[in-house]
Design a protein around this motif. Structure first.
Motif, PDB file in Angstrom:
ATOM      1  N   LEU A  36     -12.649 -23.240   3.230  1.00 20.72           N
ATOM      2  CA  LEU A  36     -13.795 -22.611   3.892  1.00 20.72           C
ATOM      3  C   LEU A  36     -13.418 -21.525   4.903  1.00 20.72           C
ATOM      4  CD1 LEU A  36     -16.806 -22.409   4.519  1.00 20.72           C
ATOM      5  CD2 LEU A  36     -16.595 -24.439   5.949  1.00 20.72           C
ATOM      6  N   ILE A  37     -12.503 -21.861   5.819  1.00 21.38           N
ATOM      7  CA  ILE A  37     -12.162 -20.894   6.869  1.00 21.38           C
ATOM      8  C   ILE A  37     -11.498 -19.654   6.268  1.00 21.38           C
ATOM      9  CG2 ILE A  37     -10.742 -20.535   8.943  1.00 21.38           C
ATOM     10  CD1 ILE A  37     -11.287 -23.469   9.673  1.00 21.38           C
ATOM     11  N   GLU A  38     -10.612 -19.891   5.296  1.00 26.11           N
ATOM     12  CA  GLU A  38      -9.934 -18.761   4.646  1.00 26.11           C
ATOM     13  C   GLU A  38     -10.955 -17.836   3.983  1.00 26.11           C
ATOM     14  OE1 GLU A  38      -6.293 -18.777   4.584  1.00 26.11           O
ATOM     15  OE2 GLU A  38      -6.775 -20.273   6.094  1.00 26.11           O
ATOM     16  N   HIS A  41     -12.908 -15.815   6.447  1.00 27.94           N
ATOM     17  CA  HIS A  41     -12.071 -14.693   6.905  1.00 27.94           C
ATOM     18  C   HIS A  41     -12.205 -13.524   5.927  1.00 27.94           C
ATOM     19  CE1 HIS A  41      -9.808 -15.804  10.436  1.00 27.94           C
ATOM     20  NE2 HIS A  41      -9.396 -16.949   9.920  1.00 27.94           N
ATOM     21  N   PHE A  79     -15.344 -15.341  14.236  1.00 26.44           N
ATOM     22  CA  PHE A  79     -16.383 -14.980  13.275  1.00 26.44           C
ATOM     23  C   PHE A  79     -17.594 -14.386  13.985  1.00 26.44           C
ATOM     24  CE2 PHE A  79     -14.387 -18.641  10.827  1.00 26.44           C
ATOM     25  CZ  PHE A  79     -13.654 -17.792  10.014  1.00 26.44           C
TER      26      PHE A  79
ATOM     27  N   ALA B 287      -9.091 -19.227  13.747  1.00 29.73           N
ATOM     28  CA  ALA B 287     -10.207 -18.292  13.845  1.00 29.73           C
ATOM     29  C   ALA B 287     -10.694 -18.186  15.288  1.00 29.73           C
ATOM     30  CB  ALA B 287     -11.324 -18.704  12.904  1.00 29.73           C
ATOM     31  N   GLY B 304     -10.362 -27.345   7.051  1.00 27.31           N
ATOM     32  CA  GLY B 304     -11.484 -26.439   6.809  1.00 27.31           C
ATOM     33  C   GLY B 304     -12.722 -26.731   7.638  1.00 27.31           C
TER      34      GLY B 304
END
Lengths: 165, 560
Positions: A36-38, A41, A79, B287, B304
């Motif tokens: 998800l995070i990748e 990005h 984000f 992030a 994640g």
């Protein structure tokens, strides 16, 4: 609730070729929920920000509930959920920059452009961001204007550079 | 709040290092770490290549290397064969560039940097290869003995012998808490897990004012990968993750290149050194969340999700990533491992003092002449670091405090300058070793304002999971804000102190538990400054803007 991984491939929210880049990335990561995070990005790199349509698409493509996608997108400060201005000005607020006057730089920008960190001028020209620490401590206070690092700045110097944009 | 990181260097055709076919008489090492790069070190590199070629110097190399350390004087160019360094070699400064080329040709020209005492007091273990090798060429790392320790470990040692070596070296976690590394490794090694184990490298260096991990990742990424593979062999893991901040795009890029090159060269991947041991590494990019430096939050982020910590036990050593036993070590810890295995525990434990053995990398910044990256044996005094290596304060400024340990650390006053820098002494003085940021402050800095700065940081970075941290940091910030505006009473100071104790004792993770430290340490050493704000409505450093008493009374902001 978990969405079955075998769900039919979701279709991109817009007819925009840039989505292909996102799709390639999703495929390369095996469309796993932990990617998800990748993937977020990548979406932000391609489009500049994460809007609702993009989040819904990522949710379907990875089989992650929309609530969790929104949760992750809003948890991490990297984000952004709004389009950014034409130019960006990042003021470093690390300890070394702070004690060397980064606060005065932020208030000068507030006074002249009327925006605070996270804001964009009404004409969409300049977005103001602040960084926790750029590691450019030896040049404190540091400001990044459109990807170029400038060090040992005064509020006057920053104002001049922004006016020249 | 939105955040951003350093920019990715503009996409340009990467010019290869200039390496002559024959023997090399002298080589120019151009620093390409973030600090120098932001001063156009890439243009300096191009100019030097052109000038060397134009002068027909066929036995001279021009190389792109990682951090040379003395960031204050960048862009830097070193010529190791002659033991020289050139500072302020700015792009377009013809005299400086010609000086370097003249030096390479055998002349005495150029503006040379004195190596004493900035460099002569240092002992380089972690930074041994920083500034010596091109971080984007695995051949360079192999040429200086890279991956020999991994080969030695997997071909001549049992995992238990590797564990023993690391334990006997006495190295402790360099990420902040200082937990004995050997003990951590042994715990993971002992935990049975037929479904596998993981090694995680914590590169989420979020402390403001700290850039050690970033410099290591940018300057010698293979060294970290080698350390991870050795750890994997010792604890029985075949898969590793490096978690790097999104704010460090250059580190991510160099690490990605390093992994690809190491796998291509057969140094990582299946069957390392023709043994049955295999190890591969993946990168995970953060992030922008400071709390992800906490190990359970970091695990949640790799999986994640939102990076929120969970109660321990179970510790990650028993149940970590995907519920499997997981070894989590900081970048600097892992980067020390190849040297420990290569040269032995006895060699390593001879450096340092007492229970703090080995070396530590510090990022020196703030009001100090020689800002930059240094590596020293543990046990040096603060005075040696700030005044000898750091060169003291610029413009004859008056020393007030040195802050260590970031938002969980404390401010050390002048009276503690002769204190030894080791885990125990720092803890006793109310600070922590932390990841290694050291910010020197002069008398133009208000200590209450500094405490407020860190509390603002913790308040914004609190993940919100536990109440003491989420609410407590906000309340403490509020009280500090009132003190800096001249509105607070002595009762409110008492409230601040009792809140500090409560937040420290009841928060779920290190972020909350450590957040009162800047307040407590400034109250301990600079209480008079707090009292001046409260009783006299004066900021002795002249930083805080005091609000007129009458207006505050009228607005009901203070009690009559």
């Amino acid at each position: 609730m978990t969405v079955a991984a075998a769900a039919p491939p979701a279709s991109p929210p817009r007819d925009d070729k840039r989505w292909r880049q996102v799709d390639v990335r999703i495929r390369r990561l095996g469309a796993r929920p932990d990617a998800l995070i990748e993937v977020l990005h990548t979406v932000q790199e391609v489009f500049g920000y994460l809007d609702d349509d993009a989040l819904s698409y990522v949710s379907e493509a990875l089989g992650v509930p929309p609530s969790r996608v929104l949760g992750v997108a809003t948890f991490y400060s990297h984000f952004v959920r709004k389009p950014q201005g034409e130019h960006t000005c990042v003021v470093c607020m690390g300890t070394a920059c702070y004690i060397n006057g980064a606060g005065a730089i932020l208030s000068r920008i507030h006074d002249t452009l009327g925006i605070d960190a996270g804001g964009t001028t009404p004409d969409g020209q300049i977005s103001l961001l602040r960084a926790r620490c750029l590691g450019a401590c030896s040049m404190a206070p540091a400001v990044v204007i459109d990807d170029e690092v400038h060090g040992r700045l005064s509020p006057d110097g920053v104002q001049q550079m922004l006016e020249a944009l | 709040m939105t955040e951003a990181g350093t920019p990715t260097p503009a996409r340009r055709r990467r010019q290869e290092s200039l390496i002559p076919a024959g023997p090399v008489r002298a080589s120019a090492h151009v620093c390409m770490a973030a600090g120098c790069l932001s001063m156009q070190a890439d243009t300096v590199f191009d100019s030097l290549c052109e000038r060397v070629t134009a002068r027909g110097l066929t036995d001279v190399a021009v190389k792109r290397v990682g951090c040379l350390g003395l960031c204050a004087a960048g862009p830097l160019v070193a010529v190791p064969e002659m033991g020289r360094m050139y500072d302020h070699v700015a792009a377009g400064d013809d005299a400086a560039l010609d000086g370097v080329v003249d030096g390479l040709a055998g002349g005495e020209g150029g503006r040379q940097t004195a190596t004493d005492p900035f460099f002569s007091h240092q002992v380089k273990v972690v930074l041994e290869h920083c500034g010596q090798i091109d971080p984007e060429r695995v051949e360079d790392y192999v040429a200086v003995g890279g991956y020999e320790s991994l080969t030695k470990a997997v071909t001549t040692m049992t995992p238990a012998e590797v564990l023993g070596e690391v334990s006997r070296s006495g190295i402790r976690g360099r990420g902040g808490a200082g937990y004995p590394t050997g003990l951590k490794w042994t715990t993971v090694a002992k935990t049975d897990s037929p479904q596998g184990k993981y090694v995680v490298c914590n590169g989420d260096e979020g402390d403001p004012g700290a850039f050690m991990d970033r410099s290591v990742l940018e300057s010698s990424p293979q060294q970290v990968l080698e350390g991870m593979a050795i750890a994997g062999y010792a604890v029985g893991a075949n898969h590793g993750y490096v978690y790097v901040r999104a704010e460090y795009p250059l580190a991510v890029k160099r690490l990605t290149t390093a992994i690809r090159q190491a796998e291509h060269a057969g140094l990582l991947g299946p069957r390392i050194a023709d043994t049955s041991f295999g190890f591969d590494v993946e990168i995970r990019i953060g992030a922008g969340a400071f709390v992800c430096g906490e190990e359970t939050a970091l695990i949640a982020s790799i999986e994640g999700g939102r990076g929120t910590p969970r109660p321990r036990p179970p510790y990650p050593a028993a149940s970590g990533l995907w519920g499997k036993p997981t070894l989590i070590n900081n970048v600097e810890t892992l980067a020390s491992i190849p040297a420990i295995i290569g040269r032995g525990a006895e060699w390593y434990s001879a450096i340092g003092s007492g229970k703090s053995l080995g070396t530590k990398v510090f990022a020196l910044a703030g009001s100090v002449v020689n800002t930059g990256l240094i590596e020293v044996p543990l046990g040096l005094t603060l005075r040696e670091i700030v005044f000898d290596i750091g060169g003291g304060l610029p413009g004859g400024g008056k020393f007030k405090a040195v802050q260590t340990g970031g938002p969980s650390g404390g401010c050390m006053p002048e009276s503690l300058l002769d204190m030894s820098v080791d885990y125990e002494s720092l803890a006793q003085a109310g600070s922590i070793m932390g990841s290694g940021g050291m910010i020197v402050m002069d008398d133009g800095t208000c200590m209450v304002d500094v405490a407020k700065f860190f509390m603002d940081f913790c308040r914004e970075e609190s993940c919100g999971k536990c109440v003491p941290c989420r609410v407590g940091t906000t309340q403490m910030y509020h009280l500090l804000d009132r003190i800096t505006r001249g509105l607070a009473s002595r009762d409110e100071l008492g409230e601040l102190e009792s809140l500090a104790g409560m937040v420290r004792d009841t928060s779920l993770c290190g972020l909350g538990q450590g957040s009162p430290n800047p307040v407590v340490s400034t109250l301990r050493y600079f209480r008079d400054e707090y009292m001046a704000h409260i009783d006299d409505h004066v900021c002795p450093a002249g930083v805080c803007k005091m609000e007129p008493r009458e207006a505050a009374l009228a607005a009901g902001e203070v009690a009559p």
